[in-house]
Design a protein around this motif. Structure first.
Motif, PDB file in Angstrom:
ATOM      1  N   GLN A 178      25.167  73.216  15.546  1.00  0.00           N
ATOM      2  CA  GLN A 178      23.985  73.021  14.721  1.00  0.00           C
ATOM      3  C   GLN A 178      22.760  72.839  15.502  1.00  0.00           C
ATOM      4  O   GLN A 178      21.700  73.479  14.909  1.00  0.00           O
ATOM      5  N   TYR A 179      22.874  72.640  16.713  1.00  0.00           N
ATOM      6  CA  TYR A 179      21.665  72.482  17.519  1.00  0.00           C
ATOM      7  C   TYR A 179      21.601  73.492  18.927  1.00  0.00           C
ATOM      8  O   TYR A 179      20.921  73.078  19.619  1.00  0.00           O
TER       9      TYR A 179
ATOM     10  N   GLU B  37      13.732  70.894  29.168  1.00  0.00           N
ATOM     11  CA  GLU B  37      12.805  71.191  28.119  1.00  0.00           C
ATOM     12  C   GLU B  37      13.556  71.867  26.985  1.00  0.00           C
ATOM     13  O   GLU B  37      13.160  71.553  25.816  1.00  0.00           O
ATOM     14  N   ALA B  38      14.544  72.692  27.212  1.00  0.00           N
ATOM     15  CA  ALA B  38      15.210  73.190  26.198  1.00  0.00           C
ATOM     16  C   ALA B  38      15.900  72.217  25.289  1.00  0.00           C
ATOM     17  O   ALA B  38      15.961  72.295  24.041  1.00  0.00           O
ATOM     18  N   TYR B  39      16.557  71.156  26.116  1.00  0.00           N
ATOM     19  CA  TYR B  39      17.222  70.231  25.426  1.00  0.00           C
ATOM     20  C   TYR B  39      16.346  69.241  24.518  1.00  0.00           C
ATOM     21  O   TYR B  39      16.636  69.149  23.206  1.00  0.00           O
ATOM     22  N   LYS B  40      14.972  68.974  25.034  1.00  0.00           N
ATOM     23  CA  LYS B  40      14.144  68.137  24.162  1.00  0.00           C
ATOM     24  C   LYS B  40      13.393  69.104  23.110  1.00  0.00           C
ATOM     25  O   LYS B  40      13.314  68.552  21.848  1.00  0.00           O
ATOM     26  N   ALA B  41      13.434  70.372  23.298  1.00  0.00           N
ATOM     27  CA  ALA B  41      12.990  71.079  22.132  1.00  0.00           C
ATOM     28  C   ALA B  41      14.057  71.219  21.185  1.00  0.00           C
ATOM     29  O   ALA B  41      13.688  71.685  19.859  1.00  0.00           O
ATOM     30  N   LYS B  42      15.249  71.585  21.491  1.00  0.00           N
ATOM     31  CA  LYS B  42      16.382  71.930  20.517  1.00  0.00           C
ATOM     32  C   LYS B  42      16.817  70.548  19.580  1.00  0.00           C
ATOM     33  O   LYS B  42      17.398  70.795  18.707  1.00  0.00           O
ATOM     34  N   VAL B  43      17.026  69.520  20.519  1.00  0.00           N
ATOM     35  CA  VAL B  43      17.831  68.400  19.727  1.00  0.00           C
ATOM     36  C   VAL B  43      16.766  67.498  19.407  1.00  0.00           C
ATOM     37  O   VAL B  43      16.079  66.986  20.183  1.00  0.00           O
ATOM     38  N   PRO B  44      16.735  66.839  18.399  1.00  0.00           N
ATOM     39  CA  PRO B  44      15.889  65.881  17.594  1.00  0.00           C
ATOM     40  C   PRO B  44      16.297  64.625  18.260  1.00  0.00           C
ATOM     41  O   PRO B  44      17.675  64.222  18.610  1.00  0.00           O
TER      42      PRO B  44
END
Lengths: 560, 100
Positions: free
Chosen positions: A54-55, A64-71
């Protein structure tokens, strides 16, 4: 039991713990990198889960990618997955095997079931048991004779449709060392794994008191230790009579089959009974614990922050025997650990969960998070967790303060829960403020606190604080105005915003209300009656539900 | 507090008068122990002349209620004055106790 048996068990645990300390010292040198790598590993391992897909976990290769993709998430985001997991589905939020569901203490009506993976249980075991015993062993050296301890963490589980157990996380920790339990602790399995309601305080003490070599008491929270000692103070004659005669008093509530089984372990011990009676008859003014258990070396329990009123009470029983303040943990994860006796500072555990932080002094609504290397000493942060059981960027709603550093790893203190903060007109009063004000009140009023809570009274206009308090002795009714002034003054020092708002008429002056004797004990009895595990009972610091509101208002001492 | 015991149709009736509070509840508990420790006990507490129940008194009532579960016993409370009923309602005891 031969004294050598528990010694051997502890030596094994301490040996493992010493290795864990050495490993922890290595990890904390590079804590930020270790922590970030843990997040990347978790994302990679769980990319194929329904949540991972889903994410787009497979596209995450940086913070950075983790923060951007996972709320950010809360329990409600996982609740539908957890329902399916309980029915037997796997691979939904984590690919790691879930071995337990932790029932949280937060809600009476609808307790949360937090999934716990084998990895999380292992981390708990390694830190809360191995590491902590090694720290204590290093600190106490030969003073700790390594006799058996009194464990107050009971294991009460319910079985879920998927065959797994649900119960407190501390109970799961005890369960994970079940084979060694009876070599380490005085209470027999019928008491540690109770199947029916029984007078567990009596049962724990009945066995602990017979062991002159008792080394320590371990509990999830200090509340249970303090309650146990109060019980001892009130019921020592009955306990000593039973030890003398080798009986269990028929008036003690224990199911018949359990009573018969416990009776097998019991023999008359008039010599020990006489020794105990001699000490109890001298009274409890001088610390009782070192007098009845000469080898007693420490208490191991969470006792800082909101529990400190119970810790203060325990000092009276302990004298100069030290306390190991254990861990900063929740059902979701063990997050930090004490690395020395008596310290109330906890070092973040970099390989237990991935941590992000939101500064509490941030003025905008930005949700940008910091990592541990970006934290500043003395500042408060909301902590966001990615754990090893399938929760990602989870708002646990705790606020911690950075109080120092252990190598490159922050040392923290729990400050308050975000949903336990009281704010009537934007003044943001924390548990810490209330705790300080109430303790200062007790000093100035010359009374001994039993417990306390705060209530935001918005039925009057403007709103006001009402401090509910139970004291050991009834205070003079004619001094009520003085007491109200003291608490107002102390609250205004603890949180200057309260004082300013009262002066400018934005808040009404605070009130103080005394509840009847045994009100807080009754509340705990009621919670246990409703199925909350004694291991999980936390003090009521904020009266924030209608149930609590009705309860405490009904039991106000109207004669005070 | 005064308490008097009588038996009626195999039920033990306890007539209570005064206040069930910190001072009186230990004695009350002691006086009732012989009854609520029996398998299948059947107790009726008559609150007709009882004026007040404090937190300490509620703890004893909760203890007897728990005993009832463990020993297949039964405790009924009757003739509760409105002010005590209000305390039962607000503390959640009216859902726990059997009140007639």
């Amino acid at each position: 039991m031969l004294k050598v048996v528990p010694k051997l068990v502890y030596s094994t645990l301490i040996k493992k713990g010493n290795k864990k300390i050495a490993k922890f010292d290595e990890l904390t040198k590079n804590a930020p990198q270790v922590n970030k790598q843990l997040m990347l590993d978790l994302v990679k391992r769980n990319a194929s889960t329904e949540f991972g897909q889903q994410y787009n976990f497979e596209q995450i290769d940086s913070l950075e990618a983790y923060k951007a993709k996972v709320p950010f998430s809360t329990y409600d985001d996982y609740a539908p997955f957890i329902e399916r997991m309980i029915k037997g589905e796997t691979g939904l939020i984590t690919n790691d095997p879930i071995v337990h569901y932790a029932l949280t203490s937060g809600s009476v009506d609808n307790p949360k079931r937090i999934p716990v993976s084998e990895q999380t249980v292992k981390t708990y075991r390694e830190y809360a048991t191995h590491y902590s015993f090694a720290v204590i062993s290093q600190a106490m050296a030969n003073k700790w004779k390594k006799g058996r301890g009194l464990n107050l963490m009971e294991v009460k589980f319910e079985t879920l449709p998927n065959g797994l157990f649900a119960g407190s996380i501390s109970g799961r920790g005890v369960y994970s060392i079940k084979d060694m339990l009876f070599l380490m602790f005085t209470s027999p399995k019928e008491v540690v794994f109770p199947e029916h309601i029984m007078d567990s305080k009596y049962a724990h003490l009945r066995f602990a008191l017979t062991d002159r070599s008792l080394s320590y008491i371990v509990s999830a929270f200090m509340t249970a230790v303090s309650d146990l000692m109060k019980y001892l103070e009130l019921n020592w004659e009955l306990l000593v009579d039973d030890i003398e005669k080798g009986t269990i008093n028929p008036e003690i509530k224990i199911p018949d089959d359990v009573r018969a089984q416990l009776q097998v372990y019991i023999k008359p011990d008039p010599k020990r009974a006489a020794e105990l009676r001699r000490e109890f008859e001298k009274g409890f003014t001088d610390p009782i614990i070192p007098r009845i258990w000469p080898e007693f070396t420490f208490v191991h329990a969470i006792g800082s922050g909101g529990f400190s009123v119970y810790t203060d009470k325990m000092r009276h029983y302990l004298g100069d025997i030290p306390i190991y303040f254990s861990v900063y943990a929740a059902s979701e994860s063990i997050m930090a650990i004490c690395h020395e006796m008596e310290s109330q500072e906890f070092v973040l555990i970099p390989d237990s969960a991935f941590y992000e932080f939101i500064p509490m002094d941030r003025e905008d609504d930005s949700e940008e998070t910091l990592t541990m290397d970006q934290l500043e000493t003395g500042k408060d942060y909301e902590i966001i967790l990615t754990n090893t059981s399938g929760f990602y960027r989870y708002r646990i709603k705790d606020v911690v303060r950075v109080v120092g550093w252990y190598q490159n790893c922050p040392k923290i203190q729990f400050v308050y829960r975000l949903n336990q903060m009281v704010s009537i007109a934007g003044e943001k009063t924390t548990e810490e403020c209330i705790s300080w004000a109430v303790k200062e009140f007790a000093k100035e009023a010359g009374c001994q606190l039993v417990d306390y809570s705060v209530y935001a009274d918005t039925m009057v206009s403007p709103g006001r604080y009402i401090i509910f308090m139970e004291t050991e002795e009834r205070l003079a009714k004619e001094k009520y105005r003085d007491y109200r002034d003291i608490i107002e003054k102390k609250l205004s020092i603890a949180n200057p915003s309260i004082g300013k708002k009262v002066k400018s008429g934005i808040l009404s002056p605070s009130e103080i209300t005394f509840v009847q004797e045994e009100t807080y004990a009754l509340y705990r009895d009621l919670m246990i009656h409703r199925g909350i595990s004694g291991n999980q009972l936390k003090p009521v610091r904020v009266i924030d539900t209608l149930i609590k509101e009705n309860f405490f208002f009904a039991l106000v001492d109207k004669e005070q | 507090m005064n308490i008097e015991f009588r038996t009626e149709n195999e039920k033990t009736i306890v007539d209570m008068e005064g206040r069930l509070d910190t001072n009186t509840s230990p004695g009350f508990q002691k006086d009732l122990e012989a009854y609520y420790n029996q398998e299948g006990f059947n107790l009726t507490l008559d609150f007709d002349k009882l004026d007040f129940v404090s937190s300490a008194g509620l703890r004893v009532l909760l203890l007897i209620q728990k005993k009832g579960k463990a020993l297949n016993g039964n405790m009924v409370i009757k003739n509760v004055k409105p002010e005590i009923q209000e305390v039962f309602n607000m503390t959640g005891f009216s859902e726990i106790l059997t009140i007639e």
